[in-house]
Write a protein that holds these residues in place. Structure first.
Motif, PDB file in Angstrom:
ATOM      1  N   GLY A 200       0.791  -1.223   0.000  1.00  0.00           N
ATOM      2  CA  GLY A 200       0.000   0.000   0.000  1.00  0.00           C
ATOM      3  C   GLY A 200       0.820   1.268   0.000  1.00  0.00           C
ATOM      4  O   GLY A 200       0.257   2.368  -0.020  1.00  0.00           O
ATOM      5  N   TYR A 201       2.163   1.152   0.048  1.00  0.00           N
ATOM      6  CA  TYR A 201       3.030   2.325   0.056  1.00  0.00           C
ATOM      7  C   TYR A 201       4.055   2.206  -1.066  1.00  0.00           C
ATOM      8  O   TYR A 201       4.325   1.116  -1.579  1.00  0.00           O
ATOM      9  N   GLU A 202       4.653   3.345  -1.398  1.00  0.00           N
ATOM     10  CA  GLU A 202       5.664   3.320  -2.455  1.00  0.00           C
ATOM     11  C   GLU A 202       6.956   2.659  -1.985  1.00  0.00           C
ATOM     12  O   GLU A 202       7.736   2.165  -2.796  1.00  0.00           O
ATOM     13  N   GLN A 203       7.205   2.663  -0.690  1.00  0.00           N
ATOM     14  CA  GLN A 203       8.369   1.987  -0.121  1.00  0.00           C
ATOM     15  C   GLN A 203       7.889   0.957   0.893  1.00  0.00           C
ATOM     16  O   GLN A 203       7.317   1.304   1.914  1.00  0.00           O
ATOM     17  N   THR A 204       8.125  -0.287   0.587  1.00  0.00           N
ATOM     18  CA  THR A 204       7.634  -1.368   1.450  1.00  0.00           C
ATOM     19  C   THR A 204       8.750  -2.302   1.894  1.00  0.00           C
ATOM     20  O   THR A 204       8.478  -3.362   2.461  1.00  0.00           O
ATOM     21  N   ALA A 205      10.000  -1.921   1.650  1.00  0.00           N
ATOM     22  CA  ALA A 205      11.115  -2.817   1.969  1.00  0.00           C
ATOM     23  C   ALA A 205      11.177  -3.129   3.460  1.00  0.00           C
ATOM     24  O   ALA A 205      11.453  -4.268   3.850  1.00  0.00           O
ATOM     25  N   VAL A 206      10.909  -2.136   4.323  1.00  0.00           N
ATOM     26  CA  VAL A 206      10.991  -2.379   5.762  1.00  0.00           C
ATOM     27  C   VAL A 206       9.901  -3.350   6.219  1.00  0.00           C
ATOM     28  O   VAL A 206      10.119  -4.160   7.136  1.00  0.00           O
ATOM     29  N   PHE A 207       8.735  -3.304   5.596  1.00  0.00           N
ATOM     30  CA  PHE A 207       7.673  -4.247   5.954  1.00  0.00           C
ATOM     31  C   PHE A 207       8.060  -5.665   5.518  1.00  0.00           C
ATOM     32  O   PHE A 207       7.767  -6.641   6.223  1.00  0.00           O
ATOM     33  N   ALA A 208       8.713  -5.774   4.362  1.00  0.00           N
ATOM     34  CA  ALA A 208       9.188  -7.086   3.918  1.00  0.00           C
ATOM     35  C   ALA A 208      10.253  -7.626   4.862  1.00  0.00           C
ATOM     36  O   ALA A 208      10.288  -8.834   5.155  1.00  0.00           O
ATOM     37  N   ILE A 209      11.119  -6.758   5.367  1.00  0.00           N
ATOM     38  CA  ILE A 209      12.148  -7.191   6.314  1.00  0.00           C
ATOM     39  C   ILE A 209      11.516  -7.712   7.597  1.00  0.00           C
ATOM     40  O   ILE A 209      11.918  -8.758   8.135  1.00  0.00           O
ATOM     41  N   LEU A 210      10.525  -7.005   8.113  1.00  0.00           N
ATOM     42  CA  LEU A 210       9.866  -7.447   9.343  1.00  0.00           C
ATOM     43  C   LEU A 210       9.179  -8.797   9.154  1.00  0.00           C
ATOM     44  O   LEU A 210       9.203  -9.655  10.050  1.00  0.00           O
ATOM     45  N   LEU A 211       8.565  -9.013   7.994  1.00  0.00           N
ATOM     46  CA  LEU A 211       7.934 -10.303   7.732  1.00  0.00           C
ATOM     47  C   LEU A 211       8.977 -11.408   7.658  1.00  0.00           C
ATOM     48  O   LEU A 211       8.781 -12.503   8.209  1.00  0.00           O
ATOM     49  N   MET A 212      10.101 -11.151   6.990  1.00  0.00           N
ATOM     50  CA  MET A 212      11.157 -12.161   6.900  1.00  0.00           C
ATOM     51  C   MET A 212      11.772 -12.449   8.264  1.00  0.00           C
ATOM     52  O   MET A 212      12.165 -13.590   8.540  1.00  0.00           O
ATOM     53  N   ASN A 213      11.875 -11.429   9.128  1.00  0.00           N
ATOM     54  CA  ASN A 213      12.388 -11.660  10.482  1.00  0.00           C
ATOM     55  C   ASN A 213      11.559 -12.701  11.227  1.00  0.00           C
ATOM     56  O   ASN A 213      12.094 -13.499  12.007  1.00  0.00           O
ATOM     57  N   ALA A 214      10.256 -12.703  10.980  1.00  0.00           N
ATOM     58  CA  ALA A 214       9.377 -13.657  11.657  1.00  0.00           C
ATOM     59  C   ALA A 214       9.657 -15.090  11.226  1.00  0.00           C
ATOM     60  O   ALA A 214       9.389 -16.034  11.986  1.00  0.00           O
ATOM     61  N   PHE A 215      10.205 -15.290  10.018  1.00  0.00           N
ATOM     62  CA  PHE A 215      10.483 -16.630   9.510  1.00  0.00           C
ATOM     63  C   PHE A 215      11.948 -17.021   9.650  1.00  0.00           C
ATOM     64  O   PHE A 215      12.336 -18.103   9.202  1.00  0.00           O
ATOM     65  N   SER A 216      12.762 -16.176  10.257  1.00  0.00           N
ATOM     66  CA  SER A 216      14.194 -16.455  10.352  1.00  0.00           C
ATOM     67  C   SER A 216      14.483 -17.742  11.111  1.00  0.00           C
ATOM     68  O   SER A 216      15.281 -18.586  10.676  1.00  0.00           O
ATOM     69  N   SER A 217      13.837 -17.919  12.249  1.00  0.00           N
ATOM     70  CA  SER A 217      14.076 -19.121  13.059  1.00  0.00           C
ATOM     71  C   SER A 217      13.634 -20.382  12.329  1.00  0.00           C
ATOM     72  O   SER A 217      14.320 -21.407  12.370  1.00  0.00           O
ATOM     73  N   ALA A 218      12.494 -20.314  11.631  1.00  0.00           N
ATOM     74  CA  ALA A 218      12.017 -21.484  10.891  1.00  0.00           C
ATOM     75  C   ALA A 218      12.970 -21.858   9.764  1.00  0.00           C
ATOM     76  O   ALA A 218      13.242 -23.044   9.522  1.00  0.00           O
ATOM     77  N   VAL A 219      13.499 -20.859   9.064  1.00  0.00           N
ATOM     78  CA  VAL A 219      14.462 -21.123   7.995  1.00  0.00           C
ATOM     79  C   VAL A 219      15.722 -21.767   8.562  1.00  0.00           C
ATOM     80  O   VAL A 219      16.274 -22.723   7.986  1.00  0.00           O
ATOM     81  N   ASP A 220      16.182 -21.280   9.705  1.00  0.00           N
ATOM     82  CA  ASP A 220      17.374 -21.844  10.334  1.00  0.00           C
ATOM     83  C   ASP A 220      17.144 -23.296  10.758  1.00  0.00           C
ATOM     84  O   ASP A 220      18.015 -24.154  10.604  1.00  0.00           O
ATOM     85  N   GLN A 221      15.973 -23.597  11.291  1.00  0.00           N
ATOM     86  CA  GLN A 221      15.676 -24.959  11.715  1.00  0.00           C
ATOM     87  C   GLN A 221      15.584 -25.906  10.524  1.00  0.00           C
ATOM     88  O   GLN A 221      16.056 -27.051  10.593  1.00  0.00           O
ATOM     89  N   LEU A 222      14.998 -25.452   9.428  1.00  0.00           N
ATOM     90  CA  LEU A 222      14.935 -26.283   8.232  1.00  0.00           C
ATOM     91  C   LEU A 222      16.323 -26.563   7.681  1.00  0.00           C
ATOM     92  O   LEU A 222      16.625 -27.691   7.259  1.00  0.00           O
ATOM     93  N   ALA A 223      17.172 -25.549   7.672  1.00  0.00           N
ATOM     94  CA  ALA A 223      18.542 -25.744   7.207  1.00  0.00           C
ATOM     95  C   ALA A 223      19.293 -26.710   8.116  1.00  0.00           C
ATOM     96  O   ALA A 223      20.033 -27.583   7.641  1.00  0.00           O
ATOM     97  N   GLU A 224      19.104 -26.573   9.428  1.00  0.00           N
ATOM     98  CA  GLU A 224      19.758 -27.479  10.373  1.00  0.00           C
ATOM     99  C   GLU A 224      19.269 -28.910  10.196  1.00  0.00           C
ATOM    100  O   GLU A 224      20.055 -29.871  10.243  1.00  0.00           O
ATOM    101  N   LEU A 225      17.971 -29.066   9.986  1.00  0.00           N
ATOM    102  CA  LEU A 225      17.407 -30.405   9.794  1.00  0.00           C
ATOM    103  C   LEU A 225      17.954 -31.052   8.528  1.00  0.00           C
ATOM    104  O   LEU A 225      18.284 -32.243   8.511  1.00  0.00           O
ATOM    105  N   TYR A 226      18.070 -30.280   7.451  1.00  0.00           N
ATOM    106  CA  TYR A 226      18.598 -30.808   6.194  1.00  0.00           C
ATOM    107  C   TYR A 226      20.067 -31.211   6.339  1.00  0.00           C
ATOM    108  O   TYR A 226      20.484 -32.281   5.874  1.00  0.00           O
ATOM    109  N   ILE A 227      20.859 -30.362   7.004  1.00  0.00           N
ATOM    110  CA  ILE A 227      22.275 -30.672   7.186  1.00  0.00           C
ATOM    111  C   ILE A 227      22.459 -31.903   8.053  1.00  0.00           C
ATOM    112  O   ILE A 227      23.305 -32.761   7.779  1.00  0.00           O
ATOM    113  N   THR A 228      21.645 -32.039   9.099  1.00  0.00           N
ATOM    114  CA  THR A 228      21.729 -33.220   9.959  1.00  0.00           C
ATOM    115  C   THR A 228      21.381 -34.482   9.188  1.00  0.00           C
ATOM    116  O   THR A 228      22.039 -35.526   9.337  1.00  0.00           O
ATOM    117  N   LYS A 229      20.372 -34.412   8.356  1.00  0.00           N
ATOM    118  CA  LYS A 229      19.989 -35.570   7.544  1.00  0.00           C
ATOM    119  C   LYS A 229      21.099 -35.959   6.584  1.00  0.00           C
ATOM    120  O   LYS A 229      21.395 -37.158   6.413  1.00  0.00           O
TER     121      LYS A 229
END
Length: 358
Positions: free
Chosen positions: A287-316
């Motif tokens: 809804g704004y001409e600059q939305t990069a900060v909102f995208a960053i906040l959304l990605m921050n919420a998924f940071s832990s999940a991404v790390d856990q998936l990467a850890e699970l794949y490496i362990t496998k």
């Protein structure tokens, strides 16, 4: 239970907080020098005010929790330096103060302070300011070193390249103007050459891992090349979307924040690609001409999940390699959160020793 000591969540290598934040302060100071060249003393005063507010708010929270205030903690300084750079040089001072207080008192300290925040404080403060004062946040003065230091700017205000792209137009700024920052926009995000130099410095110093920012920028460029939103073509669209918007600045200083990023290199790579996709979706449908900060906040919420998936794949993958060496099938075991070096020999001892391995 075997306890394995690890470094603080915001420290991913042998560097410490003073080194990481010190590198960020040095590079951001270079951007303030360029902002002063374009907009005069007002840019410096905005930065000094923001740093003072962030540091005082952070120190007050630390003191209220009964802890000692550390002068070596540069994290509030970095937050205070980033916020005005993502704003127009003519922004009223009270908006900067409110954004600073929101970043420290709401986004950072309630989660435990440095290294424990779930979201990037600077991104949170800027997003709050955009939501409350969008008209002032998107009114950019033309580069002018003689801007009024204290008064609010009502004349000489224009739209940015981001707005032109947002409405589907082709920006008028040419290649040279984009690289040298001779255009309107947030006062710290227009000089592309300096931002690129800062990013390379942070990568060379090891403060920023290259996977996140480079894959983010590559994904944004590729998607805009394949699906341009302006009639000038894919190559022109990719150039302006990456270099003529705050995306480059955000990739260097906020998206790569070690406290809100995955720790594994594979996780950082996945995080960068997903972040690029989210950045493009927000720029097209936000809804704004600059939305990069909102995208960053959304990605921050998924940071832990991404790390856990990467850890699970490496362990496998580790278990599969060990299974090929020993002839033991460990593919059905998840092993997540265990010590692979201890689990694998234990499994080998319990397995029947029949035949030769492999």
């Amino acid at each position: 239970m075997k306890l394995i000591p690890k470094k603080a969540p915001h420290i991913r290598s042998d560097t410490n907080n003073k080194t990481v934040m010190g590198d960020a302060v040095v590079t951001l100071a270079a951007l303030y020098f360029m902002a002063a060249c374009y907009y005069g003393q007002r840019a410096i005063r905005l930065g000094l005010l923001s740093v003072a507010v962030c540091w005082c708010a952070d120190a007050a929270c630390v003191w209220l929790r009964g802890r000692r205030v550390s002068l070596r903690d540069f994290s509030p300084v970095v937050t205070g330096m980033i916020i005005p750079l993502m704003m127009p040089a003519g922004i009223p001072y009270h908006i900067v103060v409110v954004a600073d207080l929101f970043a420290i008192l709401i986004v950072k300290q309630p989660f435990g302070g440095i290294g424990n925040n779930l979201f990037n404080p600077a991104a949170g403060g800027i997003a709050f300011a955009i939501s409350c004062w969008s008209a002032q946040m998107f009114s950019y003065p033309l580069p002018n070193p003689s801007l009024d230091i204290w008064g609010e700017l009502g004349s000489g205000v224009t739209s940015s390249t981001s707005y032109t792209l947002y409405v589907g137009g082709v920006p008028m700024a040419d290649f040279t103007a984009v690289l040298l920052g001779q255009r309107s926009g947030p006062m710290g995000t227009t000089c592309v050459l300096v931002i690129l130099a800062c990013l390379l410095y942070l990568i060379f110093r090891g403060t920023v891992r290259p996977q996140q920012p480079l894959l983010l920028l590559a994904t944004v460029a590729a998607l805009n090349f394949l699906f341009p939103r302006i009639a000038a073509g894919g190559l022109t669209s990719a150039f302006y979307e990456v270099l003529a918007t705050p995306v480059l600045f955000c990739a260097a200083f906020m998206f790569s924040d070690p406290a809100t990023s995955p720790s594994r290199n594979m996780g950082k790579a996945i995080y960068g690609v997903l972040g690029g996709i989210i950045f493009v979706l927000f720029s097209r449908f936000g809804g704004y001409e600059q939305t990069a900060v909102f995208a960053i906040l959304l990605m921050n919420a998924f940071s832990s999940a991404v790390d856990q998936l990467a850890e699970l794949y490496i362990t496998k993958k580790r278990r599969m390699r060990y299974g090929r060496k020993t002839g033991i099938d460990l593919s059905g075991e998840t092993g997540f959160g265990t010590d692979d070096g201890a689990a694998a020999p234990a499994a080998a001892a319990e397995a029947p020793q029949t035949g030769s391995p492999g």
